[in-house]
Design a protein around this motif. Structure first.
Motif, short mmCIF file in Angstrom:
data_model
loop_
_atom_site.label_atom_id
_atom_site.label_comp_id
_atom_site.label_asym_id
_atom_site.label_seq_id
_atom_site.Cartn_x
_atom_site.Cartn_y
_atom_site.Cartn_z
N LEU A 68 0.83 -1.21 0.00
CA LEU A 68 0.00 0.00 0.00
C LEU A 68 0.86 1.25 0.00
O LEU A 68 0.56 2.23 -0.69
CB LEU A 68 -0.94 0.00 1.20
N LYS A 69 1.93 1.22 0.77
CA LYS A 69 2.85 2.36 0.83
C LYS A 69 3.47 2.62 -0.54
O LYS A 69 3.57 3.76 -0.98
CB LYS A 69 3.93 2.09 1.87
N VAL A 70 3.87 1.55 -1.23
CA VAL A 70 4.47 1.67 -2.55
C VAL A 70 3.45 2.23 -3.54
O VAL A 70 3.75 3.13 -4.32
CB VAL A 70 5.00 0.29 -3.03
N TRP A 71 2.22 1.70 -3.50
CA TRP A 71 1.18 2.18 -4.41
C TRP A 71 0.87 3.66 -4.16
O TRP A 71 0.67 4.41 -5.11
CB TRP A 71 -0.08 1.36 -4.26
N MET A 72 0.84 4.06 -2.90
CA MET A 72 0.57 5.47 -2.58
C MET A 72 1.68 6.37 -3.12
O MET A 72 1.41 7.43 -3.69
CB MET A 72 0.43 5.67 -1.06
N ARG A 73 2.93 5.96 -2.98
CA ARG A 73 4.06 6.75 -3.48
C ARG A 73 3.97 6.89 -5.00
O ARG A 73 4.10 7.97 -5.56
CB ARG A 73 5.39 6.12 -3.09
N LYS A 74 3.72 5.77 -5.67
CA LYS A 74 3.62 5.81 -7.13
C LYS A 74 2.44 6.66 -7.58
O LYS A 74 2.53 7.38 -8.57
CB LYS A 74 3.48 4.39 -7.69
N ARG A 79 1.16 9.26 -5.96
CA ARG A 79 1.51 10.67 -5.74
C ARG A 79 2.45 11.19 -6.83
O ARG A 79 2.35 12.32 -7.26
CB ARG A 79 2.14 10.86 -4.38
N GLU A 80 3.38 10.34 -7.26
CA GLU A 80 4.37 10.75 -8.26
C GLU A 80 3.81 10.76 -9.68
O GLU A 80 4.10 11.67 -10.45
CB GLU A 80 5.59 9.82 -8.21
N LEU A 81 3.03 9.74 -10.05
CA LEU A 81 2.62 9.56 -11.44
C LEU A 81 1.11 9.54 -11.67
O LEU A 81 0.67 9.37 -12.80
CB LEU A 81 3.22 8.26 -11.98
N GLY A 82 0.34 9.64 -10.60
CA GLY A 82 -1.11 9.54 -10.75
C GLY A 82 -1.52 8.09 -10.99
O GLY A 82 -0.78 7.16 -10.65
N GLU A 83 -2.68 7.90 -11.61
CA GLU A 83 -3.17 6.55 -11.86
C GLU A 83 -2.23 5.76 -12.76
O GLU A 83 -2.16 4.53 -12.69
CB GLU A 83 -4.57 6.59 -12.47
N GLU A 84 -1.50 6.44 -13.61
CA GLU A 84 -0.55 5.78 -14.52
C GLU A 84 0.51 5.01 -13.73
O GLU A 84 1.02 4.00 -14.19
CB GLU A 84 0.10 6.83 -15.41
N GLY A 85 0.84 5.47 -12.53
CA GLY A 85 1.84 4.81 -11.71
C GLY A 85 1.38 3.47 -11.16
O GLY A 85 2.20 2.67 -10.70
N LEU A 86 0.08 3.22 -11.20
CA LEU A 86 -0.46 1.96 -10.67
C LEU A 86 -0.50 0.85 -11.71
O LEU A 86 -0.79 -0.29 -11.38
CB LEU A 86 -1.87 2.20 -10.12
N VAL A 87 -0.21 1.19 -12.96
CA VAL A 87 -0.25 0.19 -14.03
C VAL A 87 1.00 -0.68 -13.96
O VAL A 87 2.11 -0.18 -13.85
CB VAL A 87 -0.33 0.89 -15.41
N ASP A 88 0.79 -1.99 -14.01
CA ASP A 88 1.90 -2.95 -13.97
C ASP A 88 2.46 -3.11 -15.37
O ASP A 88 1.77 -3.58 -16.27
CB ASP A 88 1.42 -4.29 -13.43
N ARG A 89 3.70 -2.73 -15.57
CA ARG A 89 4.30 -2.77 -16.90
C ARG A 89 5.29 -3.93 -17.06
O ARG A 89 5.98 -4.01 -18.06
CB ARG A 89 5.04 -1.46 -17.17
N ARG A 90 5.34 -4.82 -16.09
CA ARG A 90 6.32 -5.90 -16.13
C ARG A 90 5.89 -7.07 -16.99
O ARG A 90 6.71 -7.81 -17.49
CB ARG A 90 6.60 -6.42 -14.73
N ARG A 91 4.62 -7.27 -17.17
CA ARG A 91 4.13 -8.45 -17.87
C ARG A 91 4.11 -8.24 -19.37
O ARG A 91 3.89 -7.15 -19.86
CB ARG A 91 2.72 -8.78 -17.42
N LYS A 92 4.29 -9.34 -20.10
CA LYS A 92 4.14 -9.32 -21.54
C LYS A 92 2.67 -9.42 -21.88
O LYS A 92 1.88 -9.96 -21.11
CB LYS A 92 4.88 -10.50 -22.17
#
Length: 84
Positions: free
Chosen positions: A44-50, A52-65
């Motif tokens: 939760l702490k990581v999601w909150m930081r992301k 704050r920094e990037l908005g909803e775009e920061g919550l998107v998981d970009r690791r998967r193919k």
């Protein structure tokens, strides 16, 4: 560091978005984690930081193919890149 036999949990964008909204409404991390069945409160702490920094775009998981990607399209993209 991951331990042998450890399983990782993947959370959807909607779950992350809902967790952030609940935190912004004033709920504690523990309350949010139990309500949404999140096993690691630190997430939760990581999601909150992301958020704050990037908005909803920061919550998107970009690791998967992308599942079901077209091999022909991949080959065409590689050829275009090699020509540049």
């Amino acid at each position: 560091m991951a331990k042998k036999g450890q399983t990782f949990h993947h959370y959807s964008f909607e779950t992350k978005k809902k967790a952030v909204a609940m935190r912004l409404e004033g709920m504690t991390k523990k309350e949010v984690a139990s309500a949404l069945q999140i096993s690691d409160i630190g997430r939760l702490k990581v999601w909150m930081r992301k958020y704050r920094e990037l908005g909803e775009e920061g919550l998107v998981d970009r690791r998967r193919k992308i599942i079901g990607s077209d091999p022909d399209t991949d080959r065409e993209e590689k050829e275009q890149l090699s020509q540049v």
